[in-house]
Design a protein around this motif. Structure first.
Motif, mmCIF file in Angstrom:
data_model
loop_
_atom_site.group_PDB
_atom_site.id
_atom_site.type_symbol
_atom_site.label_atom_id
_atom_site.label_comp_id
_atom_site.label_asym_id
_atom_site.label_seq_id
_atom_site.Cartn_x
_atom_site.Cartn_y
_atom_site.Cartn_z
ATOM 1 N N ALA A 98 9.129 -25.422 -4.245
ATOM 2 C CA ALA A 98 8.668 -26.820 -4.208
ATOM 3 C C ALA A 98 7.153 -26.894 -4.392
ATOM 4 C CB ALA A 98 9.080 -27.466 -2.887
ATOM 5 N N ARG A 99 6.424 -25.950 -3.769
ATOM 6 C CA ARG A 99 4.954 -25.943 -3.909
ATOM 7 C C ARG A 99 4.550 -25.640 -5.351
ATOM 8 N NH1 ARG A 99 2.436 -28.880 -0.896
ATOM 9 N NH2 ARG A 99 0.462 -28.094 -1.624
ATOM 10 N N LEU A 100 5.171 -24.599 -5.922
ATOM 11 C CA LEU A 100 4.790 -24.184 -7.282
ATOM 12 C C LEU A 100 5.093 -25.298 -8.281
ATOM 13 C CD1 LEU A 100 6.072 -20.474 -7.233
ATOM 14 C CD2 LEU A 100 3.705 -21.254 -7.025
ATOM 15 N N LEU A 101 6.242 -25.964 -8.106
ATOM 16 C CA LEU A 101 6.577 -27.074 -9.002
ATOM 17 C C LEU A 101 5.598 -28.225 -8.800
ATOM 18 C CD1 LEU A 101 10.494 -27.152 -8.726
ATOM 19 C CD2 LEU A 101 9.114 -26.242 -10.610
ATOM 20 N N GLY A 102 5.321 -28.538 -7.555
ATOM 21 C CA GLY A 102 4.386 -29.637 -7.248
ATOM 22 C C GLY A 102 3.025 -29.382 -7.889
ATOM 23 N N ASN A 103 2.557 -28.131 -7.792
ATOM 24 C CA ASN A 103 1.253 -27.799 -8.387
ATOM 25 C C ASN A 103 1.280 -27.936 -9.901
ATOM 26 O OD1 ASN A 103 0.359 -27.310 -5.841
ATOM 27 N ND2 ASN A 103 0.372 -25.074 -6.005
ATOM 28 N N ALA A 104 2.469 -27.772 -10.490
ATOM 29 C CA ALA A 104 2.595 -27.916 -11.951
ATOM 30 C C ALA A 104 2.917 -29.359 -12.338
ATOM 31 C CB ALA A 104 3.682 -26.973 -12.462
ATOM 32 N N GLY A 105 2.951 -30.260 -11.365
ATOM 33 C CA GLY A 105 3.200 -31.665 -11.657
ATOM 34 C C GLY A 105 4.673 -32.002 -11.855
ATOM 35 N N LEU A 145 1.464 -16.726 -2.882
ATOM 36 C CA LEU A 145 1.204 -17.636 -1.758
ATOM 37 C C LEU A 145 -0.213 -18.196 -1.845
ATOM 38 C CD1 LEU A 145 3.034 -15.651 1.072
ATOM 39 C CD2 LEU A 145 3.706 -17.881 0.136
ATOM 40 N N ARG A 146 -1.146 -17.335 -2.220
ATOM 41 C CA ARG A 146 -2.529 -17.819 -2.390
ATOM 42 C C ARG A 146 -2.581 -18.870 -3.493
ATOM 43 N NH1 ARG A 146 -5.131 -11.866 -2.402
ATOM 44 N NH2 ARG A 146 -5.566 -11.627 -0.183
ATOM 45 N N ALA A 147 -1.940 -18.571 -4.625
ATOM 46 C CA ALA A 147 -1.972 -19.504 -5.762
ATOM 47 C C ALA A 147 -1.334 -20.835 -5.392
ATOM 48 C CB ALA A 147 -1.258 -18.893 -6.966
ATOM 49 N N ALA A 148 -0.366 -20.779 -4.471
ATOM 50 C CA ALA A 148 0.305 -22.010 -4.056
ATOM 51 C C ALA A 148 -0.508 -22.757 -3.003
ATOM 52 C CB ALA A 148 1.691 -21.669 -3.503
ATOM 53 N N GLY A 149 -1.655 -22.203 -2.617
ATOM 54 C CA GLY A 149 -2.495 -22.857 -1.611
ATOM 55 C C GLY A 149 -2.116 -22.483 -0.192
ATOM 56 N N ALA A 150 -1.228 -21.473 -0.049
ATOM 57 C CA ALA A 150 -0.749 -21.097 1.283
ATOM 58 C C ALA A 150 -1.321 -19.749 1.729
ATOM 59 C CB ALA A 150 0.781 -21.051 1.294
ATOM 60 N N LEU A 200 11.727 -10.370 -3.139
ATOM 61 C CA LEU A 200 12.588 -10.697 -4.287
ATOM 62 C C LEU A 200 12.773 -12.204 -4.412
ATOM 63 C CD1 LEU A 200 15.706 -8.346 -4.355
ATOM 64 C CD2 LEU A 200 13.848 -8.483 -6.017
ATOM 65 N N ALA A 201 12.929 -12.862 -3.271
ATOM 66 C CA ALA A 201 13.113 -14.320 -3.270
ATOM 67 C C ALA A 201 11.878 -14.985 -3.893
ATOM 68 C CB ALA A 201 13.345 -14.828 -1.840
ATOM 69 N N VAL A 202 10.709 -14.484 -3.527
ATOM 70 C CA VAL A 202 9.458 -15.033 -4.060
ATOM 71 C C VAL A 202 9.363 -14.765 -5.569
ATOM 72 C CG1 VAL A 202 6.942 -14.705 -4.029
ATOM 73 C CG2 VAL A 202 8.204 -15.001 -1.879
ATOM 74 N N VAL A 243 9.285 -16.870 -11.315
ATOM 75 C CA VAL A 243 9.851 -16.883 -12.670
ATOM 76 C C VAL A 243 10.416 -18.266 -13.000
ATOM 77 C CG1 VAL A 243 11.668 -15.887 -14.140
ATOM 78 C CG2 VAL A 243 10.376 -14.404 -12.582
ATOM 79 N N LEU A 244 11.102 -18.844 -12.013
ATOM 80 C CA LEU A 244 11.735 -20.145 -12.245
ATOM 81 C C LEU A 244 10.701 -21.265 -12.411
ATOM 82 C CD1 LEU A 244 14.504 -21.404 -12.504
ATOM 83 C CD2 LEU A 244 14.614 -21.603 -10.016
ATOM 84 N N ALA A 245 9.660 -21.233 -11.602
ATOM 85 C CA ALA A 245 8.632 -22.279 -11.701
ATOM 86 C C ALA A 245 7.934 -22.206 -13.061
ATOM 87 C CB ALA A 245 7.625 -22.137 -10.554
ATOM 88 N N ARG A 246 7.670 -20.977 -13.516
ATOM 89 C CA ARG A 246 7.052 -20.821 -14.850
ATOM 90 C C ARG A 246 7.974 -21.388 -15.929
ATOM 91 N NH1 ARG A 246 5.580 -14.537 -14.622
ATOM 92 N NH2 ARG A 246 3.815 -14.639 -13.192
ATOM 93 N N ALA A 247 9.270 -21.163 -15.770
ATOM 94 C CA ALA A 247 10.231 -21.626 -16.775
ATOM 95 C C ALA A 247 10.288 -23.158 -16.803
ATOM 96 C CB ALA A 247 11.611 -21.041 -16.473
ATOM 97 N N PHE A 248 10.288 -23.790 -15.636
ATOM 98 C CA PHE A 248 10.290 -25.262 -15.602
ATOM 99 C C PHE A 248 8.990 -25.815 -16.199
ATOM 100 C CE2 PHE A 248 13.587 -25.076 -12.088
ATOM 101 C CZ PHE A 248 14.565 -25.756 -12.806
ATOM 102 N N ALA A 249 7.879 -25.121 -15.948
ATOM 103 C CA ALA A 249 6.595 -25.590 -16.493
ATOM 104 C C ALA A 249 6.613 -25.482 -18.025
ATOM 105 C CB ALA A 249 5.444 -24.785 -15.894
#
Ligand code: RFL
Ligand code: PHB
Length: 396
Positions: A18-25, A56-61, A303-305, A310-316
């Protein structure tokens, strides 16, 4: 309600996605079955790979992780009453791991999401996913006692091993590969400063033991026990005595763990499982929903991370270019890394535990393998590279 990505499960994979997607708009809604306190207190993983920390850092966490996380440059292996240190940076070109509990990762991600992210609903139990193979899937869930629907462009099942998404993939499409183990872990949290600086993984005739930590004041310790063990059969003194016996080495006969109040005690079964493919139509599986590993390799959370990165990059990519190439490659991309981690976790587990049906021959093979790791920089580097995590670019 409508959202671009409906995320089922508010564990580490769902929250980070959710964070990674949110950061990508890209907008999303997270539906979590449990309440916030439950999710924040569930005792689980402790080791984060470099790539996990970077994400986690890139996501602001990353702020509290950078203040409170403990950087570890190695682990100790004990076997045959001797000790061998695995030096991560020396063997892996400078890579290392962090000790920072999953409970803390989850607290950080929840706080961020509630502060400025998309909707994150607790006590929202998903009952069904409909139309996963259509253009407009629907999630049916119960929130505050009322049945609700969430219309989505895509659904991501981040709902863990006991979730509903994996079984929403038709049996004719899905294939599961599994292995169970004839032992479990008895895990404790203790208010005792770890007297050791790095994690200790011990092979012994009495069974496996692991000394980990949560902070400079709190130890986290595990013992191999038979399946079906009742924690009530393990009073605190028995646990401490058994841990000391399994960690014993000849070079330091006075070595003992520092003891303290035991604040949590539980038995965890061990299992390996992979479900392929990690996609059905517009529904994707991520993290424990698709695969689990025995904890001996410290890989599950990492692995979950990796999946959700990978998925967030694909949606972006889809949103930015209209290309679904990365989304179409998602399952294959992740499974390559997943199978490597499955193998490593299986290797660590079967090399370090005492199988109740083990023959003297098999025990000699384990000790020979551990001796090889202790004497060959190549064998040791293979362990170290897998433990610190393969760079995301290599297999994802
Ligand atoms: P999670 O954490 O299980 O989160 C899934 C979430 O989905 C919710 N849920 C639902 N929500 C709505 N509707 C439904 N129908 C739902 N069904 C389920 C659940 O309530 C939950 O909140 O999966 P996720 O996000 O994929 O994260 C995976 C990790 O939690 C897991 O892989 C690790 O904890 C594994 N693991 C370790 N991993 C490491 O990388 N390093 C370690 O050192 C490590 N140690 C461990 C571990 C796991 C352990 N246990 C208890 C299995 C040590 C232990 C003891
Ligand atoms: C933990 O600290 O909980 C932990 C560490 C390493 C593992 C498993 C669990 O391999």
């Amino acid at each position: 309600m409508h959202t671009t990505v409906g995320i089922i499960g508010g564990g580490p994979s769902g929250l980070l996605l959710a964070r990674l997607l949110g950061n990508a708009g890209i907008d999303s809604v997270v539906l979590e079955r449990r309440d916030r306190a439950y999710v924040e207190q569930r005792q689980r993983a402790g080791i984060l790979e470099q790539a996990t920390v970077d994400a986690l850092r890139a996501a602001g966490a990353g702020a509290r992780l950078d203040r409170e996380g403990l950087v570890h440059d190695g682990i100790e292996l004990r076997f045959d009453r001797r000790a061998h240190r695995v030096d991560f940076p020396a063997l892996t070109g400078g890579r290392r791991v962090w000790v920072y509990a999953q409970t803390e990762v989850v607290k950080d991600l929840i706080a961020l999401q509630l502060a400025d992210g998309g909707p994150l609903l607790f006590d929202a139990e998903v009952r069904a996913i409909e139309g996963a193979d259509t253009e407009s899937p629907v999630i049916r869930y119960v929130h505050e006692g009322r049945e609700q629907t969430l219309n989505c462009d895509y659904v991501v099942g981040c709902d863990g091993f006991h979730g509903v998404c994996r079984s929403a993939v038709p049996a004719s499409v899905r294939r599961t590969y599994e292995r169970t183990y004839p032992y479990s872990w008895l895990g404790i949290l203790a208010e005792a400063p770890p007297g050791y600086e790095e994690l200790i993984y011990a092979h012994s005739e009495r069974g496996f033991a692991l000394a980990s930590m949560r902070s400079p004041q709190i130890s986290r310790l595990y013992l191999q026990v038979p399946n079906g063990t009742d924690p009530a059969d393990w009073p605190d003194e028995r646990i401490w005595d058994e841990l000391d016996a399994r960690f014993a080495i000849d070079a330091d006969p006075g070595w003992r763990l520092k003891r303290g109040a035991v604040t949590a005690k539980s038995v965890l079964p061990m299992r390996s499982s992979v479900t392929e493919p990690m996609r059905y139509g517009r529904m994707f599986l991520a993290g424990d929903a698709a695969h689990i590993v025995p904890p001996t390799g410290a890989k599950g959370l990492n692995l979950a991370v990796a999946d959700v990165i990978v998925l967030a990059r694909a949606f972006a990519q889809l949103r930015d270019t209209g290309s679904a190439a990365l989304l179409d490659a998602y399952s294959d991309t992740c499974l390559r890394r997943v199978w490597r981690a499955e193998h490593f976790s299986y290797f660590m587990t079967t090399t370090l535990h005492t199988d109740p049906g083990q023959t003297a021959f098999e025990r000699k093979l384990q000790l020979s393998q551990l001796d090889r790791i202790a004497t060959s920089p190549h064998a040791c580097a293979e362990l170290a590279e897998n433990y610190v995590g393969l760079p995301l670019g290599v297999t994802a």
